[in-house]
Design a protein around this motif. Structure first.
Motif, PDB file in Angstrom:
ATOM      1  N   TYR A  59       0.848  -1.237   0.015  1.00 47.75           N
ATOM      2  CA  TYR A  59      -0.088  -0.112  -0.044  1.00 47.75           C
ATOM      3  C   TYR A  59       0.918   1.395  -0.004  1.00 47.75           C
ATOM      4  N   THR A  60       0.537   2.266  -0.817  1.00 51.25           N
ATOM      5  CA  THR A  60       1.208   3.560  -0.742  1.00 51.25           C
ATOM      6  C   THR A  60       0.122   4.646  -0.277  1.00 51.25           C
ATOM      7  N   PRO A  61       0.440   5.109   0.813  1.00 48.82           N
ATOM      8  CA  PRO A  61      -0.612   6.138   1.530  1.00 48.82           C
ATOM      9  C   PRO A  61      -0.537   7.507   0.639  1.00 48.82           C
ATOM     10  N   PRO A  62      -1.561   8.157   0.515  1.00 44.76           N
ATOM     11  CA  PRO A  62      -1.664   9.275  -0.138  1.00 44.76           C
ATOM     12  C   PRO A  62      -0.965  10.390   0.808  1.00 44.76           C
ATOM     13  N   ALA A  63      -0.524  11.400   0.014  1.00 40.19           N
ATOM     14  CA  ALA A  63       0.332  12.284   0.297  1.00 40.19           C
ATOM     15  C   ALA A  63       0.070  12.974   1.663  1.00 40.19           C
ATOM     16  N   ASP A  64      -1.555  13.226   2.008  1.00 38.71           N
ATOM     17  CA  ASP A  64      -1.885  13.966   3.136  1.00 38.71           C
ATOM     18  C   ASP A  64      -2.028  12.970   4.348  1.00 38.71           C
ATOM     19  N   CYS A  65      -1.754  11.486   4.000  1.00 36.73           N
ATOM     20  CA  CYS A  65      -2.045  10.609   5.059  1.00 36.73           C
ATOM     21  C   CYS A  65      -3.353  10.401   5.638  1.00 36.73           C
ATOM     22  N   THR A  66      -4.353  10.736   4.952  1.00 38.28           N
ATOM     23  CA  THR A  66      -5.676  10.507   5.458  1.00 38.28           C
ATOM     24  C   THR A  66      -6.465   9.739   4.194  1.00 38.28           C
ATOM     25  N   VAL A  67      -7.361   8.970   4.678  1.00 35.22           N
ATOM     26  CA  VAL A  67      -8.182   8.132   3.896  1.00 35.22           C
ATOM     27  C   VAL A  67      -9.590   8.346   4.227  1.00 35.22           C
ATOM     28  N   ASP A  68     -10.620   8.228   3.291  1.00 36.65           N
ATOM     29  CA  ASP A  68     -12.078   8.260   3.524  1.00 36.65           C
ATOM     30  C   ASP A  68     -12.593   6.677   3.473  1.00 36.65           C
ATOM     31  N   VAL A  69     -12.985   6.463   4.603  1.00 34.76           N
ATOM     32  CA  VAL A  69     -13.774   5.081   4.882  1.00 34.76           C
ATOM     33  C   VAL A  69     -15.303   5.246   4.627  1.00 34.76           C
ATOM     34  N   ASN A  70     -15.916   4.464   3.977  1.00 35.64           N
ATOM     35  CA  ASN A  70     -17.408   4.449   3.775  1.00 35.64           C
ATOM     36  C   ASN A  70     -17.908   3.050   3.740  1.00 35.64           C
ATOM     37  N   ASP A  71     -19.103   2.904   4.308  1.00 36.24           N
ATOM     38  CA  ASP A  71     -19.986   1.641   3.812  1.00 36.24           C
ATOM     39  C   ASP A  71     -21.035   1.707   2.843  1.00 36.24           C
ATOM     40  N   GLY A  72     -21.013   2.912   2.179  1.00 40.96           N
ATOM     41  CA  GLY A  72     -22.111   3.097   1.327  1.00 40.96           C
ATOM     42  C   GLY A  72     -23.326   3.681   1.609  1.00 40.96           C
ATOM     43  N   SER A  73     -23.723   4.021   3.202  1.00 46.89           N
ATOM     44  CA  SER A  73     -24.828   4.245   3.579  1.00 46.89           C
ATOM     45  C   SER A  73     -24.710   5.328   4.763  1.00 46.89           C
ATOM     46  N   ALA A  74     -23.537   5.887   5.041  1.00 48.76           N
ATOM     47  CA  ALA A  74     -23.363   7.101   5.940  1.00 48.76           C
ATOM     48  C   ALA A  74     -22.017   7.873   5.323  1.00 48.76           C
ATOM     49  N   THR A  75     -22.061   9.057   6.146  1.00 48.03           N
ATOM     50  CA  THR A  75     -21.005   9.977   5.569  1.00 48.03           C
ATOM     51  C   THR A  75     -19.794   9.376   5.970  1.00 48.03           C
ATOM     52  N   PRO A  76     -18.692   9.508   4.867  1.00 46.10           N
ATOM     53  CA  PRO A  76     -17.521   9.113   4.943  1.00 46.10           C
ATOM     54  C   PRO A  76     -16.670   9.340   6.235  1.00 46.10           C
ATOM     55  N   ARG A  77     -15.897   8.487   6.756  1.00 45.28           N
ATOM     56  CA  ARG A  77     -15.273   8.868   8.099  1.00 45.28           C
ATOM     57  C   ARG A  77     -13.757   9.011   7.425  1.00 45.28           C
ATOM     58  N   VAL A  78     -12.942  10.431   7.712  1.00 41.83           N
ATOM     59  CA  VAL A  78     -11.684  10.577   7.412  1.00 41.83           C
ATOM     60  C   VAL A  78     -10.922  10.240   8.390  1.00 41.83           C
ATOM     61  N   ALA A  79     -10.087   9.430   8.252  1.00 42.97           N
ATOM     62  CA  ALA A  79      -9.256   8.624   9.219  1.00 42.97           C
ATOM     63  C   ALA A  79      -7.853   9.069   9.004  1.00 42.97           C
ATOM     64  N   THR A  80      -6.903   9.562   9.881  1.00 38.55           N
ATOM     65  CA  THR A  80      -5.384  10.178   9.535  1.00 38.55           C
ATOM     66  C   THR A  80      -4.626   8.680  10.082  1.00 38.55           C
ATOM     67  N   LEU A  81      -3.899   8.384   9.164  1.00 40.55           N
ATOM     68  CA  LEU A  81      -3.200   7.105   9.185  1.00 40.55           C
ATOM     69  C   LEU A  81      -1.756   7.421  10.103  1.00 40.55           C
ATOM     70  N   THR A  82      -1.695   6.750  11.224  1.00 37.08           N
ATOM     71  CA  THR A  82      -0.361   6.749  11.931  1.00 37.08           C
ATOM     72  C   THR A  82       0.650   6.158  11.274  1.00 37.08           C
ATOM     73  N   GLY A  83       2.049   6.316  11.699  1.00 37.07           N
ATOM     74  CA  GLY A  83       3.133   5.626  10.710  1.00 37.07           C
ATOM     75  C   GLY A  83       3.349   6.309   9.452  1.00 37.07           C
ATOM     76  N   CYS A  84       2.533   7.416   8.975  1.00 34.65           N
ATOM     77  CA  CYS A  84       2.699   8.146   7.876  1.00 34.65           C
ATOM     78  C   CYS A  84       3.117   9.453   7.843  1.00 34.65           C
ATOM     79  N   SER A  85       4.082   9.903   6.902  1.00 34.21           N
ATOM     80  CA  SER A  85       4.700  11.063   6.772  1.00 34.21           C
ATOM     81  C   SER A  85       4.071  12.096   5.605  1.00 34.21           C
ATOM     82  N   THR A  86       3.532  13.024   5.915  1.00 33.61           N
ATOM     83  CA  THR A  86       2.670  13.714   4.867  1.00 33.61           C
ATOM     84  C   THR A  86       3.779  14.265   3.925  1.00 33.61           C
ATOM     85  N   THR A  87       3.691  14.359   2.636  1.00 38.55           N
ATOM     86  CA  THR A  87       4.664  14.849   1.577  1.00 38.55           C
ATOM     87  C   THR A  87       3.982  15.780   0.728  1.00 38.55           C
ATOM     88  N   ALA A  88       4.614  16.744   0.410  1.00 38.64           N
ATOM     89  CA  ALA A  88       4.324  17.802  -0.511  1.00 38.64           C
ATOM     90  C   ALA A  88       3.899  17.258  -1.959  1.00 38.64           C
TER      91      ALA A  88
END
Length: 784
Positions: A59-88
């Motif tokens: 897995y290659t994390p996104p540059a801002d170290c956040t992911v949108d988690v969704n089950d299709g029935s609710a507002t996505p939950r934005v989670a910040t990944l630990t162990g990840c460094s943000t990159t410009a």
């Protein structure tokens, strides 16, 4: 009574979100039994209680170290990944520096533009490059020409510039298609042509006038230019031909071409030609010719009839012939044959003819009249620009009895054993009522087994028939004769023995270590007993079977070629032999490439829903790359034995077929190649079974009374697929206080109660895995 909210009504929550050593881990809760999407991709599924646990390697994390988690029935939950460094985010490439020609320099054509390198010359994506453009002003409002180069090319020779002052600039586009800024603007002055420059072609006057209809093809030509490898034809509504030119055709090798302009391209046009040298540098433009495209363009003359002569007597088949019009069009001729000179009763018509002749195979007897018209493109969006009809001629078709005009075996003069062929008989007149039965015979029925007769239907003059050539061991000449009412016609054919035609794999390249697919093909069908084709290889690196048998009556047989890994591209020659003939094919074995990424897209999966996987490589290859696929449990999850990443692509997809297991099963899926192997796991869950139905209570009846300590005979109906039953006795119908709980395998139980009072009882069934069914309705009894 307190109601607790279940997971089906809860929004997505994430209790763990981390990335470590390229592995993503997400834990949380969501709606039960829902696909869990992470940044839009399905990476997992929640269980019956709404819990999910996602583990994804590579897995290659996104540059801002956040992911949108969704089950299709609710507002996505934005989670910040630990162990990840943000990159410009990566920036667009810088503007190249112009190197030559010097600003304001006087030059001769061809002019070489050059600039500094600011790109990776060989990006993995094979995208990107440099855009350059030349204009007559520093504002670049009117471009003279523009083009692009590959990322590793930082110069371009431009040879089509007339004397004058020009301005140019260049920009870079990287492998991710990020567009950089334009460079500064430089100017140069073209004083004339330099040594070795190509001459301008001389464009001849346009033929057939200068006004054409939409969809009317018109040819033109120009004088050949010494040193030209090809030519470019350009057409523009603007006489200055600003870039990009509206109509452009290149790679023209002969000094002649033709244009067909669509209905959307009406108006006045300018036409010119350039010569292109072997180095790809264009020379100056030719003189310019003008033309117009309009629905009202002049219509050309009608065709002139040639044969048969007016008033001639003919018999079937016969040919109507006429002279080509001055500018004949593809599918432009229409022929009509009528019973009257006014063409009120047209008997036969053929439209869309390209050749200036038509062979008439069937027509009734009597005097007929014929004429021809020609379509010069379109007169409107829905009508053709038709010429006037030609003059009208007549001919007379005899009324005598039908005879055989000819018999043909299509694809003559030779045919191989076992091949199917079509024959055709032609009569001299239309068959009478009841049809015409034509007799057929063959001088060698074993080689050419034509049917004994063929019937031409009433009112027809031609009938086809089919047959398959028999097996011969040497070239065999055969004559076929057709007979009808004393008239005969013959044709000849030579039947050849079946022979070896070719050998070849499905492609010319195979990744060493993978199994290639190949075939042997025959000219003709294999004889009885089949054709045993011998195979040899010039190298043990490719090991075809020693013999491949084409079954009797067959023409082709596939076989597999196991190969061995190679360190460098290696050519192996395959040789096939049969009946003294040989065929060879060169197979190139390429070194394998280790898989860089191997991911299963949907895990877990359920039953036969299946899943998919993706294999990727670090460096895009110029040839196909094949990997071997294996499954630790193909009865539950199976894949094709191999997958190929096409040349020029960085990845390929793999379909995973699953079978409903008896219990949750984790399968290891592997991809191997180039000395490397990667694995991923797929969990296949059984399809959830519907809850067992509630048992029907039998005894005791509602309201029954029992003494304290007396054994009460509880009894209920059997439930199909039940492995056990649970009996509950409570102090009320809500069973908030349960006095007795017993689990038994039989559908009855004797139990004594030790306290007096009103009691309720109920029963439910359990499957073998322990999953409970529905409770029965409660019944009341009294103790004491």
């Amino acid at each position: 009574m307190v109601l607790l909210a279940g997971p089906a009504s809860a929004a997505v929550s994430v209790s763990r979100a981390e990335v470590s050593a390229g592995t993503l881990r997400l834990d949380g809760t969501a709606t039960a039994r829902r696909d869990i999407r992470v940044d839009g991709a399905v990476l997992g599924r929640s269980d019956s209680r709404g819990r999910f646990a996602i583990v994804r390697s590579g897995y290659t994390p996104p540059a801002d170290c956040t992911v949108d988690v969704n089950d299709g029935s609710a507002t996505p939950r934005v989670a910040t990944l630990t162990g990840c460094s943000t990159t410009a985010p990566p920036s667009a490439p810088a503007a190249p520096a112009q190197l030559a020609p010097a600003n304001g320099a006087s030059v001769t054509t061809p002019v070489t533009l050059s600039w500094s390198a600011v790109l990776d010359p060989a990006p993995a994506s094979q995208n990107g490059g440099y855009n350059w453009e030349i204009a007559t002003s520093a504002t670049f409002t009117t471009l003279v020409t523009r083009d692009s180069t590959l990322p590793g090319v930082t110069q371009e020779s431009v040879g089509q510039l007339a004397p004058g002052t020009y301005h140019w600039r260049v920009q870079a586009v990287d492998g991710a298609l990020r567009v950089g800024p334009w460079s500064s603007t430089r100017s140069f002055v073209v004083t004339g042509a330099g040594p070795g420059a190509l001459a301008a072609p001389v464009l001849a006057a346009l033929p057939f006038g200068t006004a054409y209809h939409p969809m009317e093809t018109f040819p033109f030509s120009w004088g050949a230019v010494p040193g030209a490898a090809s030519y470019v034809v350009e057409a523009s509504r603007n006489a200055a031909f600003p870039a990009p030119v509206e109509v452009r055709f290149d790679n023209i090798t002969a000094p002649t071409y033709s244009l067909t302009m669509h209905d959307s391209l009406t108006g006045s046009w300018n036409l010119r030609v350039r010569a292109i040298g072997a180095d790809g540098v264009a020379g100056p433009a030719s003189d310019v010719r003008t033309f117009t495209i309009s629905y009202s363009a002049p219509v050309g003359p009608p065709p002139i009839l040639v044969a048969p002569a007016d008033g001639a007597t003919v018999s079937l088949p016969f040919v109507l012939d006429w002279d080509d019009v001055p500018n004949p069009q593809s599918s432009g001729y229409t022929v009509e044959i009528a019973r009257d000179p006014g063409f009120g009763a047209v008997e036969a018509q053929s439209a869309g003819l390209t050749d200036s002749r038509w062979t008439v195979l069937g027509l009734s007897a009597g005097t007929k009249y014929w004429r021809v018209r020609h379509a010069y493109g379109n007169a409107s969006p829905t009508t053709a620009a038709l010429s006037a009809p030609s003059t009208v001629r007549s001919f007379t078709l005899g009324s005598g009895p039908s005879g055989v005009a000819s018999v043909r075996l299509l694809d003559s003069p030779t045919a191989h054993s076992g091949t199917e062929r079509v024959g055709e008989v032609q009569l001299t007149a239309l068959a009478p009522a009841g049809g015409a039965v034509v007799g057929l015979s063959s001088t060698d029925p074993s080689a050419v087994p034509v049917p004994a007769t063929v019937t031409v239907p009433a009112g027809q003059s031609v009938q086809q028939f089919r047959f398959s050539h028999g097996q011969v061991t040497q070239p065999t000449p055969v004559t076929v004769t057709a007979i009808l009412d004393g008239s005969t016609a013959t044709t000849s054919i030579t039947v050849l023995p079946s022979s070896l035609k070719s050998v070849g794999p499905g492609g010319n390249t195979v990744t060493g270590g993978a199994t290639g697919s190949a075939f042997v093909e025959l000219d003709g069908a294999a004889p009885g007993g089949g054709a045993d084709v011998t195979l040899t290889s010039s190298s043990p690196l490719a090991s075809p079977p020693a013999t491949v048998t084409v079954p009797a009556g067959g023409f082709l047989q596939h076989f597999a070629i196991p190969t061995t890994p190679v360190p460098a591209p290696t050519t192996v020659t395959l040789t096939a032999s049969w009946r003294g003939g040989q065929a060879t094919h060169q197979l190139v074995l390429n070194p394998g490439v280790p898989p860089a990424v191997w991911t299963v897209e949907k895990t877990p999966t359920t039953g036969s829903e299946g899943s998919s996987a993706r294999v990727a490589i670090d460096t895009v290859q110029t040839t196909d790359t094949t990997f071997t696929l294996t499954s630790s449990d193909p009865a539950v999850a199976r894949m094709a034995p191999s997958v190929t990443i096409p040349a020029g692509s960085p990845h390929a997809g793999v379909l995973i077929h699953t079978t409903n297991p008896a219990a949750p099963t984790t399968v290891t899926l592997s991809v191997a190649g180039g000395g490397g192997t990667r694995t991923a796991t797929l969990t296949v869950n059984p399809i959830p079974l519907a809850p067992l139905p509630a048992p029907t209570l039998v005894a005791p009846a509602s309201g029954s009374r029992f003494g304290v300590g007396q054994s009460i005979p509880f009894d209920w109906s059997d439930v199909p697929d039940a492995a056990s039953y649970t009996l509950q006795v409570g102090s009320s119908t809500t069973f908030t206080t349960v006095l007795v709980t017993r689990t038994v395998t039989a559908s009855q139980l004797g139990a004594a109660l030790t306290a007096t009072g009103d009691r309720s009882w109920r029963v439910r069934a359990h499957r073998v895995d322990g999953s409970p069914g529905a409770w029965s309705p409660a019944r009341s009894i009294r103790v004491g």
